[in-house]
Motif scaffolding. Sequence first.
Motif, short mmCIF file in Angstrom:
data_model
loop_
_atom_site.label_atom_id
_atom_site.label_comp_id
_atom_site.label_asym_id
_atom_site.label_seq_id
_atom_site.Cartn_x
_atom_site.Cartn_y
_atom_site.Cartn_z
N ASP A 15 0.81 -1.22 0.00
CA ASP A 15 0.00 0.00 0.00
C ASP A 15 0.84 1.28 0.00
OD1 ASP A 15 -2.37 -1.50 0.06
OD2 ASP A 15 -2.31 -1.64 2.24
N ALA A 16 1.96 1.26 -0.70
CA ALA A 16 2.82 2.44 -0.76
C ALA A 16 2.63 3.19 -2.07
CB ALA A 16 4.29 2.02 -0.62
N ILE A 17 2.90 4.50 -2.04
CA ILE A 17 2.96 5.25 -3.29
C ILE A 17 4.17 4.79 -4.08
CG2 ILE A 17 3.26 7.53 -4.31
CD1 ILE A 17 1.68 8.67 -1.96
N CYS A 18 5.30 4.64 -3.39
CA CYS A 18 6.50 4.03 -3.97
C CYS A 18 7.16 3.20 -2.88
CB CYS A 18 7.46 5.09 -4.50
SG CYS A 18 8.94 4.39 -5.29
N ILE A 45 2.90 -5.69 -2.53
CA ILE A 45 1.45 -5.86 -2.69
C ILE A 45 0.76 -4.50 -2.76
CG2 ILE A 45 -0.64 -6.86 -1.69
CD1 ILE A 45 1.16 -8.85 -0.20
N ASN A 46 0.00 -4.29 -3.80
CA ASN A 46 -0.88 -3.12 -3.94
C ASN A 46 -0.13 -1.80 -3.76
OD1 ASN A 46 -3.11 -4.71 -4.50
ND2 ASN A 46 -3.73 -4.84 -2.35
N ASN A 47 1.06 -1.72 -4.33
CA ASN A 47 1.80 -0.47 -4.36
C ASN A 47 1.55 0.23 -5.70
OD1 ASN A 47 3.40 -0.93 -1.82
ND2 ASN A 47 4.05 -2.71 -3.02
N GLN A 48 1.35 1.54 -5.67
CA GLN A 48 1.21 2.25 -6.94
C GLN A 48 2.47 2.07 -7.78
OE1 GLN A 48 -0.35 6.21 -7.07
NE2 GLN A 48 -1.62 5.93 -5.26
N ASP A 80 -4.32 -6.05 -6.58
CA ASP A 80 -5.61 -6.71 -6.61
C ASP A 80 -6.71 -5.73 -6.22
OD1 ASP A 80 -5.65 -6.55 -3.77
OD2 ASP A 80 -4.72 -8.54 -3.58
N ASP A 81 -7.92 -6.23 -6.01
CA ASP A 81 -9.06 -5.35 -5.74
C ASP A 81 -9.01 -4.70 -4.36
OD1 ASP A 81 -10.24 -5.68 -8.21
OD2 ASP A 81 -11.41 -7.43 -7.60
N ASN A 82 -8.05 -5.06 -3.53
CA ASN A 82 -7.89 -4.41 -2.23
C ASN A 82 -7.00 -3.17 -2.29
OD1 ASN A 82 -9.42 -6.34 -0.67
ND2 ASN A 82 -7.71 -7.76 -0.91
N ALA A 83 -6.49 -2.85 -3.47
CA ALA A 83 -5.63 -1.68 -3.62
C ALA A 83 -6.45 -0.40 -3.44
CB ALA A 83 -4.96 -1.68 -4.99
N TYR A 84 -5.77 0.67 -2.98
CA TYR A 84 -6.41 1.96 -2.77
C TYR A 84 -6.40 2.81 -4.05
CZ TYR A 84 -6.23 0.85 2.19
OH TYR A 84 -6.39 0.24 3.41
N PHE A 85 -6.11 2.21 -5.16
CA PHE A 85 -6.07 2.92 -6.44
C PHE A 85 -6.53 1.95 -7.52
CE2 PHE A 85 -2.10 0.74 -5.92
CZ PHE A 85 -1.80 0.23 -7.18
#
Length: 266
Positions: A15-18, A45-48, A80-85
């Motif tokens: 869940d990081a921007i980078c 996982i789920n990093n932009q 995946d679908d749990n990403a914040y973007f």
Amino acid sequence: PLQGEVVLNNAVIKDAICGVRVGKYNLRNQGKGGGVIKAANTQFINNQKAVHFNAYSHVNAFNRVADNISCFNNCVFTVDDNAYFVADTGNVQVALYNVRGVQFNGCQFEDMQTKSDWQNFGTAIYASQSGFRINEQTDMLQYPATYYNTPCTFNNYKNAIAIAGSAEKPIKIYNTMFSNNSIGVNAKNADALSIKSCSFSSGNESFSSYVHGLILDSCNLYRIENNQFFGIGNGIKIIGKTADNNTIRLNTFSSLCKAIEVYGNN
């Protein structure tokens, strides 16, 4: 000079921007590079953006440009679908800018987000003026060649690997499986590109006319050998005027719209 180093073993970056920036970023000097990352059995996982390499060139004691010693062994990069973007065509998991020799061995790249249209597909690896190595040959003297034994995999991207120039830095992609991507490898102005013992398969009928396993646009000194291209869409697309220094041989093509299409003087 001494380099800062990040070592990741069985870690999770989420869940990081980078996730990791290799180099320095500030408003006055955005392009300062340097630094090393060594990651093994690590999940991004789920990093932009999972990893970003700023430009850096290391000259060794023999006054030669040396490879970057950063490496990723058996790592997983997923969205995946749990990403914040929502992933889109500008989304990149690993960005390489003017670096040489970064290694990826046995890594998995997968975009598992639910898609509404073709604009929601991103890129796994974007390389600008860079060279890198995927599952490189383990013994350069052995024939037939043996590669890192766990295949790298790329699944469900618009461009699994996008190359924007290599500045004569070698790019080696071996023992890698590309599946359900619009384009497996999209290379423009790449020199010394070697793709061997890979498989390119596609299954998205909605975009079959745009699907290609490999695009070679104004590339030179490439060797495309012992690969498999199959599924809907097209195998290899060659564009532009190139020198007589390239090799495409011993590849297998099946169930495609077009095996090889050529535009320009090749």
